[in-house]
Design a protein around this motif. Structure first.
Motif, PDB file in Angstrom:
ATOM      1  N   GLY A 192     -22.806  -7.360  -7.175  1.00 57.16           N
ATOM      2  CA  GLY A 192     -22.492  -8.666  -7.670  1.00 57.16           C
ATOM      3  C   GLY A 192     -21.388  -8.617  -8.517  1.00 57.16           C
ATOM      4  N   ALA A 193     -20.410  -9.556  -8.547  1.00 57.47           N
ATOM      5  CA  ALA A 193     -19.146  -9.563  -9.094  1.00 57.47           C
ATOM      6  C   ALA A 193     -18.747 -11.067  -9.091  1.00 57.47           C
ATOM      7  N   PHE A 194     -17.499 -11.091  -9.988  1.00 55.93           N
ATOM      8  CA  PHE A 194     -16.831 -12.262 -10.184  1.00 55.93           C
ATOM      9  C   PHE A 194     -15.615 -12.315  -9.143  1.00 55.93           C
ATOM     10  N   GLU A 236     -21.245 -13.432  -5.042  1.00 59.23           N
ATOM     11  CA  GLU A 236     -20.462 -13.723  -6.175  1.00 59.23           C
ATOM     12  C   GLU A 236     -21.471 -14.070  -7.509  1.00 59.23           C
ATOM     13  N   LEU A 237     -21.424 -13.196  -8.392  1.00 58.63           N
ATOM     14  CA  LEU A 237     -22.539 -13.605  -9.220  1.00 58.63           C
ATOM     15  C   LEU A 237     -21.973 -12.622 -10.403  1.00 58.63           C
ATOM     16  N   ASP A 238     -22.180 -13.409 -11.726  1.00 53.07           N
ATOM     17  CA  ASP A 238     -21.853 -12.491 -12.888  1.00 53.07           C
ATOM     18  C   ASP A 238     -22.641 -12.869 -14.241  1.00 53.07           C
ATOM     19  N   LEU A 298     -27.069  -9.576 -14.037  1.00 52.11           N
ATOM     20  CA  LEU A 298     -27.742  -8.372 -14.988  1.00 52.11           C
ATOM     21  C   LEU A 298     -29.331  -8.329 -14.529  1.00 52.11           C
ATOM     22  N   ARG A 299     -29.741  -9.734 -14.368  1.00 57.61           N
ATOM     23  CA  ARG A 299     -31.164  -9.911 -13.917  1.00 57.61           C
ATOM     24  C   ARG A 299     -31.573  -9.381 -12.638  1.00 57.61           C
ATOM     25  N   GLU A 300     -30.572  -9.872 -11.774  1.00 54.71           N
ATOM     26  CA  GLU A 300     -30.632  -9.239 -10.337  1.00 54.71           C
ATOM     27  C   GLU A 300     -30.775  -7.634 -10.392  1.00 54.71           C
ATOM     28  N   LEU A 301     -29.681  -7.243 -11.204  1.00 58.09           N
ATOM     29  CA  LEU A 301     -29.808  -5.744 -11.212  1.00 58.09           C
ATOM     30  C   LEU A 301     -30.979  -5.044 -11.640  1.00 58.09           C
ATOM     31  N   ARG A 302     -31.734  -5.621 -12.540  1.00 54.80           N
ATOM     32  CA  ARG A 302     -32.750  -4.951 -13.227  1.00 54.80           C
ATOM     33  C   ARG A 302     -33.958  -5.467 -12.187  1.00 54.80           C
ATOM     34  N   THR A 323     -23.666  -4.193 -10.246  1.00 55.29           N
ATOM     35  CA  THR A 323     -22.702  -5.364 -10.840  1.00 55.29           C
ATOM     36  C   THR A 323     -21.714  -5.047 -11.652  1.00 55.29           C
ATOM     37  N   ILE A 324     -20.621  -5.820 -11.589  1.00 61.21           N
ATOM     38  CA  ILE A 324     -19.136  -5.647 -12.221  1.00 61.21           C
ATOM     39  C   ILE A 324     -19.164  -6.523 -13.460  1.00 61.21           C
ATOM     40  N   THR A 325     -19.048  -5.983 -14.573  1.00 64.74           N
ATOM     41  CA  THR A 325     -19.058  -6.903 -15.756  1.00 64.74           C
ATOM     42  C   THR A 325     -17.672  -6.930 -16.455  1.00 64.74           C
ATOM     43  N   GLU A 326     -17.383  -7.643 -17.210  1.00 66.91           N
ATOM     44  CA  GLU A 326     -16.215  -7.921 -18.066  1.00 66.91           C
ATOM     45  C   GLU A 326     -16.462  -8.259 -19.397  1.00 66.91           C
ATOM     46  N   ARG A 327     -15.652  -7.651 -20.499  1.00 64.83           N
ATOM     47  CA  ARG A 327     -15.878  -8.134 -21.790  1.00 64.83           C
ATOM     48  C   ARG A 327     -14.380  -7.750 -22.509  1.00 64.83           C
TER      49      ARG A 327
END
Length: 292
Positions: free
Chosen positions: A98-100, A128-130, A135-139, A146-150
């Motif tokens: 999952g990524a943006f 395409e999901l972020d 995170l819910r789908e990952l868990r 899943t790739i995150t940004e911050r």
């Protein structure tokens, strides 16, 4: 009693998702197929496993016992897969990511090309999901990665039962309409209109931080998170914005100018993997080409 592991996997999916429809989505089958598999498992056991009287599917006592065993079986099968692949010396299997948009275009698509070259038996499925939904789908097991940004100023994030693999930092640039006067300092932008994501988004947080650091209060006129839309608004003269370098690798619309101001920090990109999937060779192979 002959319990079918495939039907146990259906029960485990119902336990994780809370509905038959959610389980069907996770298993890529129809709700009718999930209902049929559950009915056959209940017939084998000789008792109800799921209470369907409410809006959510609630497991009975017998259902909870079997769901725990089903989860254990899934873990054992994953470990068996890892051991067999290790014996063969080749990574193989499907990795669900999952990524943006900017990461899909500029990191995942090139990584898939390297993956096909270096690990031809590994395939990648991208959604395409972020944010919280990813995170819910990952868990829940719907995604492997899943790739995150911050905002990079916040440092490395820490999450329970999730491995965090740093992918690097993506510097932010300040972008303005081409028709605006030259921008020589952040002071030149103190009173200008801004286009950014909502305050809870990464770009919204970065703009607030930039304002604190540079001594001004950003005047938001548009709240958008899709970078092509943001840049189109800039090109039309509606305000300045902050975008990461990856978003600027696409062809810029006419009427957009990237300023020479010092970078406004960076966003941190991380790959998140649940502890149970991190050691799978296919997942390891994808991560290796992402950080290459």
């Amino acid at each position: 009693m002959n319990l079918d592991p495939r039907r146990l996997a259906v029960l485990a999916a119902i336990a994780r998702r809370g509905t038959l429809a959610g389980a069907a989505t996770a298993l890529h089958v129809t709700p009718s197929a999930v209902s049929q598999q559950l009915a056959q498992l209940e017939h084998t056991v000789g008792r109800p496993l799921v209470d369907r009287s409410g809006r959510r599917a609630v497991l009975t006592a017998a259902g909870r016992v079997l769901a725990v065993r089903a989860e254990a079986i899934e873990r054992e099968l994953a470990e068996a897969e890892r051991e067999l692949v290790a014996m063969s010396g080749r990574a193989a299997g499907l990795v669900r990511v999952g990524a943006f948009a900017t990461v899909i275009r500029h990191l995942l698509i090139p990584a898939m090309a390297r993956l096909a070259r270096d690990h031809p038996d590994v395939t990648c499925s991208i959604t395409e999901l972020d944010g919280p939904p990813a995170l819910r789908e990952l868990r829940l097991g719907g995604l492997d990665v899943t790739i995150t940004e911050r905002d990079a100023s916040l440092g490395l994030e820490s999450r329970r039962q999730v491995s965090v693999v740093p992918l690097g930092e993506d510097p932010y640039r300040v972008v303005v309409p081409a028709g605006w006067p030259p921008v020589l300092s952040y002071g030149d932008l103190a009173d200008c209109p801004w286009i950014a994501g909502p305050p809870t988004s990464t770009t919204g947080q970065v703009l607030d931080r930039l304002g604190r650091e540079r001594g001004f209060t950003p005047r938001r006129v548009h709240a958008c998170v899709d970078y092509p839309v943001v840049l189109a608004l800039v090109a039309a003269g509606h305000g300045a914005t902050i975008v990461p370098d990856l978003a600027l690798r696409d062809a810029l619309a006419a009427g957009v100018r990237v300023t020479d101001l010092p970078v406004a920090g960076a966003r941190r990109l991380d790959a998140l993997v649940t502890a149970g999937r991190a050691a799978l060779p296919a997942v390891t192979a994808l991560l290796s080409v992402l950080v290459d």
